[in-house]
Design an enzyme around this catalytic site. Structure first.
Site, PDB file in Angstrom:
ATOM      1  N   HIS A 148      68.775  30.329 -25.031  1.00  0.00           N
ATOM      2  CA  HIS A 148      70.077  30.822 -25.502  1.00  0.00           C
ATOM      3  C   HIS A 148      69.892  32.076 -26.371  1.00  0.00           C
ATOM      4  O   HIS A 148      70.607  33.056 -26.211  1.00  0.00           O
ATOM      5  CB  HIS A 148      70.779  29.772 -26.375  1.00  0.00           C
ATOM      6  CG  HIS A 148      71.110  28.479 -25.684  1.00  0.00           C
ATOM      7  ND1 HIS A 148      70.760  27.257 -26.198  1.00  0.00           N
ATOM      8  CD2 HIS A 148      71.787  28.216 -24.537  1.00  0.00           C
ATOM      9  CE1 HIS A 148      71.197  26.303 -25.408  1.00  0.00           C
ATOM     10  NE2 HIS A 148      71.814  26.844 -24.390  1.00  0.00           N
ATOM     11  N   LYS A 169      81.702  13.199 -24.980  1.00  0.00           N
ATOM     12  CA  LYS A 169      80.259  13.418 -24.864  1.00  0.00           C
ATOM     13  C   LYS A 169      79.528  12.943 -26.116  1.00  0.00           C
ATOM     14  O   LYS A 169      80.031  13.085 -27.223  1.00  0.00           O
ATOM     15  CB  LYS A 169      80.013  14.929 -24.672  1.00  0.00           C
ATOM     16  CG  LYS A 169      78.900  15.261 -23.705  1.00  0.00           C
ATOM     17  CD  LYS A 169      78.982  16.721 -23.284  1.00  0.00           C
ATOM     18  CE  LYS A 169      77.598  17.279 -23.010  1.00  0.00           C
ATOM     19  NZ  LYS A 169      77.623  18.694 -22.617  1.00  0.00           N
ATOM     20  N   ARG A 178      69.544  30.913 -15.010  1.00  0.00           N
ATOM     21  CA  ARG A 178      68.117  30.615 -14.911  1.00  0.00           C
ATOM     22  C   ARG A 178      67.635  30.581 -13.470  1.00  0.00           C
ATOM     23  O   ARG A 178      66.498  30.899 -13.173  1.00  0.00           O
ATOM     24  CB  ARG A 178      67.808  29.246 -15.540  1.00  0.00           C
ATOM     25  CG  ARG A 178      67.764  29.259 -17.033  1.00  0.00           C
ATOM     26  CD  ARG A 178      67.879  27.879 -17.603  1.00  0.00           C
ATOM     27  NE  ARG A 178      69.246  27.382 -17.475  1.00  0.00           N
ATOM     28  CZ  ARG A 178      69.733  26.367 -18.165  1.00  0.00           C
ATOM     29  NH1 ARG A 178      68.965  25.720 -19.002  1.00  0.00           N
ATOM     30  NH2 ARG A 178      70.984  25.992 -18.021  1.00  0.00           N
ATOM     31  N   SER A 203      68.416  22.675 -23.222  1.00  0.00           N
ATOM     32  CA  SER A 203      68.662  21.735 -24.324  1.00  0.00           C
ATOM     33  C   SER A 203      68.275  20.327 -23.891  1.00  0.00           C
ATOM     34  O   SER A 203      67.778  19.534 -24.704  1.00  0.00           O
ATOM     35  CB  SER A 203      70.135  21.756 -24.737  1.00  0.00           C
ATOM     36  OG  SER A 203      70.479  23.024 -25.225  1.00  0.00           O
TER      37      SER A 203
HETATM   38  P1  ADP Z   1      75.820  23.039 -22.156  1.00  0.00           P
HETATM   39  O1  ADP Z   1      74.957  22.400 -23.194  1.00  0.00           O
HETATM   40  O2  ADP Z   1      77.253  23.158 -22.521  1.00  0.00           O
HETATM   41  O3  ADP Z   1      75.604  22.501 -20.797  1.00  0.00           O
HETATM   42  P2  ADP Z   1      73.945  25.050 -21.734  1.00  0.00           P
HETATM   43  O4  ADP Z   1      73.040  24.971 -22.876  1.00  0.00           O
HETATM   44  O5  ADP Z   1      73.489  24.382 -20.475  1.00  0.00           O
HETATM   45  O6  ADP Z   1      75.363  24.517 -22.152  1.00  0.00           O
HETATM   46  O7  ADP Z   1      74.266  26.529 -21.378  1.00  0.00           O
HETATM   47  C1  ADP Z   1      74.884  27.502 -22.149  1.00  0.00           C
HETATM   48  C2  ADP Z   1      74.572  28.833 -21.491  1.00  0.00           C
HETATM   49  O8  ADP Z   1      73.226  29.193 -21.783  1.00  0.00           O
HETATM   50  C3  ADP Z   1      74.652  28.812 -19.966  1.00  0.00           C
HETATM   51  O9  ADP Z   1      75.146  30.047 -19.507  1.00  0.00           O
HETATM   52  C4  ADP Z   1      73.218  28.626 -19.549  1.00  0.00           C
HETATM   53  O10 ADP Z   1      72.969  29.117 -18.256  1.00  0.00           O
HETATM   54  C5  ADP Z   1      72.520  29.460 -20.596  1.00  0.00           C
HETATM   55  N1  ADP Z   1      71.131  29.076 -20.755  1.00  0.00           N
HETATM   56  C6  ADP Z   1      70.642  27.905 -21.224  1.00  0.00           C
HETATM   57  N2  ADP Z   1      69.291  27.899 -21.226  1.00  0.00           N
HETATM   58  C7  ADP Z   1      68.905  29.111 -20.746  1.00  0.00           C
HETATM   59  C8  ADP Z   1      67.622  29.733 -20.478  1.00  0.00           C
HETATM   60  N3  ADP Z   1      66.479  29.080 -20.696  1.00  0.00           N
HETATM   61  N4  ADP Z   1      67.621  30.987 -19.979  1.00  0.00           N
HETATM   62  C9  ADP Z   1      68.790  31.626 -19.737  1.00  0.00           C
HETATM   63  N5  ADP Z   1      70.019  31.106 -19.945  1.00  0.00           N
HETATM   64  C10 ADP Z   1      70.073  29.880 -20.448  1.00  0.00           C
END
Ligand code: ADP
Length: 149
Positions: free
Chosen positions: A17, A41, A90, A127
């Site tokens: 992020h 959630k 990703r 995450s």
């Molecule tokens: P949630 O927890 O609501 O599912 P995410 O953490 O999956 O949210 O994602 C929030 C944003 O961050 C999304 O656009 C996701 O693609 C992006 N993201 C999360 N991890 C990465 C990473 N390692 N590289 C690039 N983008 C990421």
């Protein structure tokens, strides 16, 4: 003012992020990193913890602000006067997931999405991987910013 919302649960924020947010700062006058609250959630870290991880991580970034919202991301964008949703990609699964949401947000609400390709060295970080390691007492310090460690 060109403003973007970067939405997510941030349970917890990861270096993936952080990478996307930092790389997007030259593109926008302001980025609101927004924690979406979903009452259904279950989270590993409380809202206050997740918020303070974000605040600490971006304390030296004057154009990055932290927010929280519930409901539709597009409605939050309208409320905050943000024209764009920022997302990271990703892999093709992220693309497939984001495609319909991005199209719906544009055609229904007139909010466009801006995508940055994740850096290859971060593309395995999520995450949920951090939560799995944490749940099993492992060391996840290489995957998260200092504030979470
Ligand atoms: P949630 O927890 O609501 O599912 P995410 O953490 O999956 O949210 O994602 C929030 C944003 O961050 C999304 O656009 C996701 O693609 C992006 N993201 C999360 N991890 C990465 C990473 N390692 N590289 C690039 N983008 C990421």
């Amino acid at each position: 003012m060109r403003r973007a919302v970067f939405p997510g649960s941030f349970d917890p924020i990861t270096l993936g992020h952080v990478d996307i947010i930092k790389r997007a700062t030259p593109l926008f006058d302001e980025i609101i990193v927004a924690i979406g609250i979903n009452a259904e959630k279950k989270y590993m870290w409380t809202l206050d913890e997740r918020k303070s991880f974000l605040e600490l991580t971006f304390k030296d970034y004057p154009t990055v602000r932290i927010g929280t919202y519930s409901g539709l991301t597009a409605n939050y964008c309208k409320k905050e006067n943000a024209q764009y949703i920022l997302r990271g990609l990703r892999n093709t699964s992220d693309f497939t997931y984001e495609q319909t949401i991005g199209q719906a947000n544009n055609s229904n609400f007139g909010v466009d999405s801006v995508f940055l390709m994740g850096s290859p060295e971060m593309s395995f970080i999520s995450s949920s991987v951090v939560r799995d390691i944490a749940r099993n007492g492992g060391d996840f310090s290489k995957l998260v910013p200092d504030a979470v460690k």
